[in-house]
Design an enzyme around this catalytic site. Structure first.
Site, mmCIF file in Angstrom:
data_model
loop_
_atom_site.group_PDB
_atom_site.id
_atom_site.type_symbol
_atom_site.label_atom_id
_atom_site.label_comp_id
_atom_site.label_asym_id
_atom_site.label_seq_id
_atom_site.Cartn_x
_atom_site.Cartn_y
_atom_site.Cartn_z
ATOM 1 N N LYS A 11 16.362 -13.243 -10.729
ATOM 2 C CA LYS A 11 17.882 -13.644 -11.245
ATOM 3 C C LYS A 11 18.317 -11.682 -11.339
ATOM 4 O O LYS A 11 17.116 -10.463 -11.241
ATOM 5 C CB LYS A 11 16.931 -12.705 -12.800
ATOM 6 C CG LYS A 11 18.157 -13.270 -13.805
ATOM 7 C CD LYS A 11 17.782 -12.795 -15.366
ATOM 8 C CE LYS A 11 17.722 -12.713 -16.221
ATOM 9 N NZ LYS A 11 17.953 -12.255 -17.714
ATOM 10 N N ALA A 191 20.743 -4.368 -8.354
ATOM 11 C CA ALA A 191 19.847 -5.145 -7.160
ATOM 12 C C ALA A 191 18.545 -4.721 -7.235
ATOM 13 O O ALA A 191 18.075 -3.183 -6.635
ATOM 14 C CB ALA A 191 20.793 -4.709 -6.268
ATOM 15 N N ARG A 192 17.504 -5.072 -8.298
ATOM 16 C CA ARG A 192 16.256 -4.112 -7.975
ATOM 17 C C ARG A 192 16.063 -2.368 -8.973
ATOM 18 O O ARG A 192 15.395 -2.064 -8.542
ATOM 19 C CB ARG A 192 15.548 -4.473 -7.236
ATOM 20 C CG ARG A 192 15.308 -6.487 -7.155
ATOM 21 C CD ARG A 192 14.350 -6.163 -8.279
ATOM 22 N NE ARG A 192 13.929 -7.730 -8.159
ATOM 23 C CZ ARG A 192 14.879 -8.861 -8.787
ATOM 24 N NH1 ARG A 192 16.084 -8.473 -9.551
ATOM 25 N NH2 ARG A 192 14.458 -10.618 -8.876
ATOM 26 N N LEU A 193 17.246 -1.798 -9.072
ATOM 27 C CA LEU A 193 17.528 -0.486 -9.395
ATOM 28 C C LEU A 193 16.655 -0.489 -10.361
ATOM 29 O O LEU A 193 17.669 0.268 -11.979
ATOM 30 C CB LEU A 193 18.538 0.109 -9.040
ATOM 31 C CG LEU A 193 19.057 0.373 -7.541
ATOM 32 C CD1 LEU A 193 20.090 0.786 -6.960
ATOM 33 C CD2 LEU A 193 17.706 0.729 -7.092
#
Ligand SMILES: Cc1cc2nc3c(=O)[nH]c(=O)nc-3n(C[C@H](O)[C@H](O)[C@H](O)COP(=O)(O)O)c2cc1C
Length: 213
Positions: A11, A191-193
């Site tokens: 997600k 973006a996984r940041l």
């Protein structure tokens, strides 16, 4: 039914940012804000938290418990002191708690030392519980192997007959308090940041730092 590909399940988080300028100076205030938002959002069981303990042979274990109160002293839950978690805490008082508020893309991690709350406070909460729960605290030797469901039902009946409407608090049942020395607030990011702000106690002051996601 085909099993969906777990490798492709992911997600992208995009609801919010957690910035140093906007978080509370004291982690308890930030926790209050997020817990209240989780409750207001009507999430399922926003008060459920994972509790991790470590045995004397250094094996970790987790389970879910309900937060029943918190203040500057710590986070409180109730359980059976002779349960697996109770035995592990007796041998090693350090533990960790985790809330995962999925719909808000948020996690709170709390670490510290655990102590029993006062007998008077355990009494007060015990006597506020529904009768079936109060009898259950006597009947269920939590975490022990039992012969059958029928055995447990017999125990419930026996203790119900014995104590009727007014069971006293079992000596093996009561509250624990985790006294935090570390809090992490995690907000999922694109973006996984992800944003991770961690508070640690330094000479009685909370120091806040950003962690890499
Ligand atoms: C949502 C939820 C809330 C729970 N709350 C508690 C609780 O407050 N206290 C408790 O002793 N067990 C609670 N349980 C049961 C525990 O997860 C666990 O099964 C039990 O405490 C035994 O754990 P142990 O054998 O590791 O000691 C809850 C379970 C769920 C799913």
């Amino acid at each position: 039914m085909n099993t969906p590909s777990l490798a492709d399940m992911r997600k992208n988080y995009q609801q919010a940012e957690l910035l140093e300028a906007n978080v509370a100076k004291h982690p308890l205030d930030q926790f209050t804000l997020w817990l209240n938002q989780a409750i207001a959002a009507e999430l399922p069981e926003p008060n459920a938290m994972t509790l991790a303990t470590v045995s004397s042979s250094l094996r970790p274990s987790t389970r879910i418990v309900l937060i029943k109160g918190y203040d500057e002293q710590g986070i409180v839950w109730f359980t059976n002191y002779d349960s697996r978690k109770g035995r592990e805490l007796a041998g090693n008082p350090f533990a960790a708690l985790q809330f995962h508020w999925v719909e808000l893309e948020r996690v709170v991690r709390i670490e510290g030392r655990v102590e029993k709350i006062s007998e008077a406070d355990s009494d007060t909460y015990y006597h506020s519980r529904p009768l079936a729960s109060r009898i259950g605290a006597w009947a269920s030797p939590q975490s022990q192997t039992i012969a059958s469901r029928e055995w447990l039902q017999d125990e419930l009946k026996n203790y119900g007959d014995k104590f009727q409407q007014e069971p006293p608090r079992p000596p093996h049942w009561g509250g624990y308090r985790l006294v935090p020395d570390s809090w992490e607030f995690w907000q999922g990011g694109g973006a996984r940041l992800h944003d991770r702000l961690k508070y640690t106690l330094n000479d009685g002051q909370w120091l806040m730092q950003r962690l890499a996601p």
